[in-house]
Design a protein around this motif. Structure first.
Motif, mmCIF file in Angstrom:
data_model
loop_
_atom_site.group_PDB
_atom_site.id
_atom_site.type_symbol
_atom_site.label_atom_id
_atom_site.label_comp_id
_atom_site.label_asym_id
_atom_site.label_seq_id
_atom_site.Cartn_x
_atom_site.Cartn_y
_atom_site.Cartn_z
ATOM 1 N N TRP A 117 43.086 41.680 34.825
ATOM 2 C CA TRP A 117 44.392 41.004 35.321
ATOM 3 C C TRP A 117 44.438 41.815 36.759
ATOM 4 O O TRP A 117 44.747 42.901 36.941
ATOM 5 N N ALA A 118 44.146 41.075 37.985
ATOM 6 C CA ALA A 118 44.388 41.442 39.410
ATOM 7 C C ALA A 118 45.921 40.879 39.983
ATOM 8 O O ALA A 118 46.230 40.095 39.322
ATOM 9 N N PRO A 119 46.442 41.826 40.686
ATOM 10 C CA PRO A 119 47.737 41.491 41.118
ATOM 11 C C PRO A 119 47.626 40.439 42.089
ATOM 12 O O PRO A 119 48.843 39.573 42.238
ATOM 13 N N ASP A 120 46.595 40.183 42.867
ATOM 14 C CA ASP A 120 46.592 38.988 43.873
ATOM 15 C C ASP A 120 45.052 38.829 43.985
ATOM 16 O O ASP A 120 44.211 39.774 43.959
ATOM 17 N N ALA A 121 44.851 37.750 45.224
ATOM 18 C CA ALA A 121 43.499 37.477 45.530
ATOM 19 C C ALA A 121 43.024 38.669 46.180
ATOM 20 O O ALA A 121 41.664 39.043 46.342
ATOM 21 N N ASP A 122 43.800 39.380 47.045
ATOM 22 C CA ASP A 122 43.239 40.464 47.921
ATOM 23 C C ASP A 122 42.765 41.684 47.296
ATOM 24 O O ASP A 122 41.438 42.216 47.586
ATOM 25 N N ALA A 123 43.071 41.872 46.173
ATOM 26 C CA ALA A 123 43.018 42.925 45.098
ATOM 27 C C ALA A 123 41.658 42.529 44.544
ATOM 28 O O ALA A 123 40.723 43.343 44.358
ATOM 29 N N LEU A 124 41.451 41.299 44.059
ATOM 30 C CA LEU A 124 40.314 40.929 43.565
ATOM 31 C C LEU A 124 39.029 40.995 44.407
ATOM 32 O O LEU A 124 37.959 41.467 44.328
ATOM 33 N N ASP A 125 39.241 40.657 45.931
ATOM 34 C CA ASP A 125 38.268 40.605 47.011
ATOM 35 C C ASP A 125 37.944 42.218 47.062
ATOM 36 O O ASP A 125 36.483 42.393 47.353
ATOM 37 N N ALA A 126 39.039 42.992 47.111
ATOM 38 C CA ALA A 126 38.267 44.417 47.387
ATOM 39 C C ALA A 126 37.829 44.910 46.120
ATOM 40 O O ALA A 126 36.744 45.672 46.360
ATOM 41 N N ILE A 127 37.734 44.544 44.906
ATOM 42 C CA ILE A 127 37.029 45.121 43.665
ATOM 43 C C ILE A 127 35.495 44.537 43.956
ATOM 44 O O ILE A 127 34.368 45.077 43.897
#
Length: 411
Positions: A33-43
């Motif tokens: 579970w990611a908090p938002d799309a930017d966090a997923l991009d960072a991963i």
């Protein structure tokens, strides 16, 4: 009933704690579970550590891979669902139609099938060469050769590859070298430190060590090569389950202790078998009568590992009598377990080869491979003595009919 944030179908965060578990938690989650799309991009882009989807990695994978990377001196090692998945992933990562592979001719049977049957179907040509002959191996390299594959100690003949000559030939010709290090383990040999490009393990075997895990591993010397293997694994769905990784990490904690005991038992067993009537030959790299003993000493020092192979005088009937008499020594298609196990390569791992091809590399119908366990040697040695005596020495009986195409290969 009114629903709110405490509904049982809602996902809960782990309980907060000022302490952490002593054992590695099992993390069977399919997704993260990611908090938002930017966090997923960072991963995905490497700017943050984290997990996304189970096929692309999970915590139990990472914990185990980091330990294996440390043992092998690898960069970003990749875990997969089996040892053969690891072999296949290296082929997929390196090869394309029109390429050529040079490989040892004494390899695990399923690896030989992959080389002989599947790669040619995909437009890749293959040359199988005696890996104990470094000059012959070098001579087999062509301009289109992209990959070489060897086992340091061959399964099941325990012949020792001429690693210095093979490494030098691959380096001089720009050929990537993959080394299956399952039999030797990092205790006896570290291929990447010697100059190999890939190291492969069936973690199923001695690394995990309890015959309850099916896993493979590929480590690479170069981070970009490791990343390519990772992308292949994720795209082809070769990812292992968290539970297998969790079990393997648990087993790895006692690897050194198990290796020491199994190796001591193997050395004692090899010496005992060599003195028994009815035993035609014993293959153990640390014994002076091994055909590659000097090379084994140069590569592995005085250590011989945990595998022993021997040939009984006679054919299938003698082997069957031995296997039936060894009632406390399981005849099972595995190796590296805490318990001693027996294999008959002619009917299991190398059944896909013709009898003549098996005979050419020393795999007779009386050939037995032993994965030596950690039992008290006072149990193991008398059991082998009794089973060899019960088998008796006999003239070779007629070879059985060739195995049908598609028969299963065992480890």
């Amino acid at each position: 009933m009114t629903s709110d944030h405490r509904s049982v179908v809602r996902r809960s965060a782990p309980p907060e704690s000022a302490t952490r578990p002593l054992g590695t938690p099992l993390s069977p989650a399919v997704a993260y579970w990611a908090p938002d799309a930017d966090a997923l991009d960072a991963i995905y882009e490497g700017g943050a550590a984290g997990f996304t989807y189970g096929r692309e990695g999970h915590p139990n994978w990472q914990v185990l891979a980091e330990k294996l990377d440390w043992m092998e001196g690898a960069a970003g090692g990749v875990l997969m669902g089996s040892g053969m998945a690891a072999v296949g992933a290296v082929f997929l990562a390196v090869l394309k139609a029109g390429d050529h592979v040079v490989a040892g001719d004494q390899l695990y049977g399923r690896s030989l099938r992959l080389l002989n049957e599947e790669l040619p179907r995909m437009g890749v040509s293959v040359s199988l060469v005696d890996a104990t002959d470094g000059a012959a191996f070098a001579a087999a390299i062509r301009p289109e050769t992209r990959l070489a594959l060897v086992e340091v100690v061959a399964n099941p003949t325990l012949r020792v590859a001429d690693m210095p000559a093979i490494l030098a030939a691959c380096r001089a010709r720009g050929v990537a070298l993959a080394v299956d290090n399952t039999f030797t383990t990092p205790r006896l040999y570290r291929p990447l430190a010697e100059g190999a490009d890939y190291v492969i393990h069936s973690v199923t075997k001695l690394l995990a060590g309890h015959a309850d895990v099916t896993l493979g591993y590929v480590g690479a010397r170069a981070p970009e090569a490791a990343r390519r293997v990772y992308d292949i694994s994720a795209s082809w769905g070769l990812t292992p389950a968290p539970f297998d990784c969790w079990l393997a990490e648990r087993g790895l904690h006692t690897f050194d202790l198990r290796f020491e005991r199994a190796q001591a038992n193997a050395a004692a067993l090899a010496d005992r078998l060599a003195a028994l009537p009815g035993v035609e030959a014993v293959l153990y790299p640390a014994r002076p009568d091994h055909p590659d003993h000097n090379r084994a000493r140069a590569i592995c020092g005085d250590e011989g590992g945990y595998m022993v192979s021997f040939r009984l005088r006679g054919g299938r009937a003698v082997a069957n009598r031995f296997l039936r008499a060894a009632e406390h020594l399981p005849f099972a298609p595995t190796l590296g377990d805490v318990a001693t196990t027996l294999s008959h390569p002619a009917s299991s791992s190398h059944r896909g080869m013709s009898p003549a091809a098996r005979e050419a590399i020393g795999i007779t119908e009386g050939f037995i491979r032993v994965s030596v366990g950690i039992e008290d040697p006072g149990l193991i040695l008398p059991e082998f003595e009794a089973a060899v005596a019960a088998a008796g020495a006999a003239a070779p009986d007629p070879a059985p009919a060739p195995a049908p195409a598609g028969g299963m290969a065992a480890p």
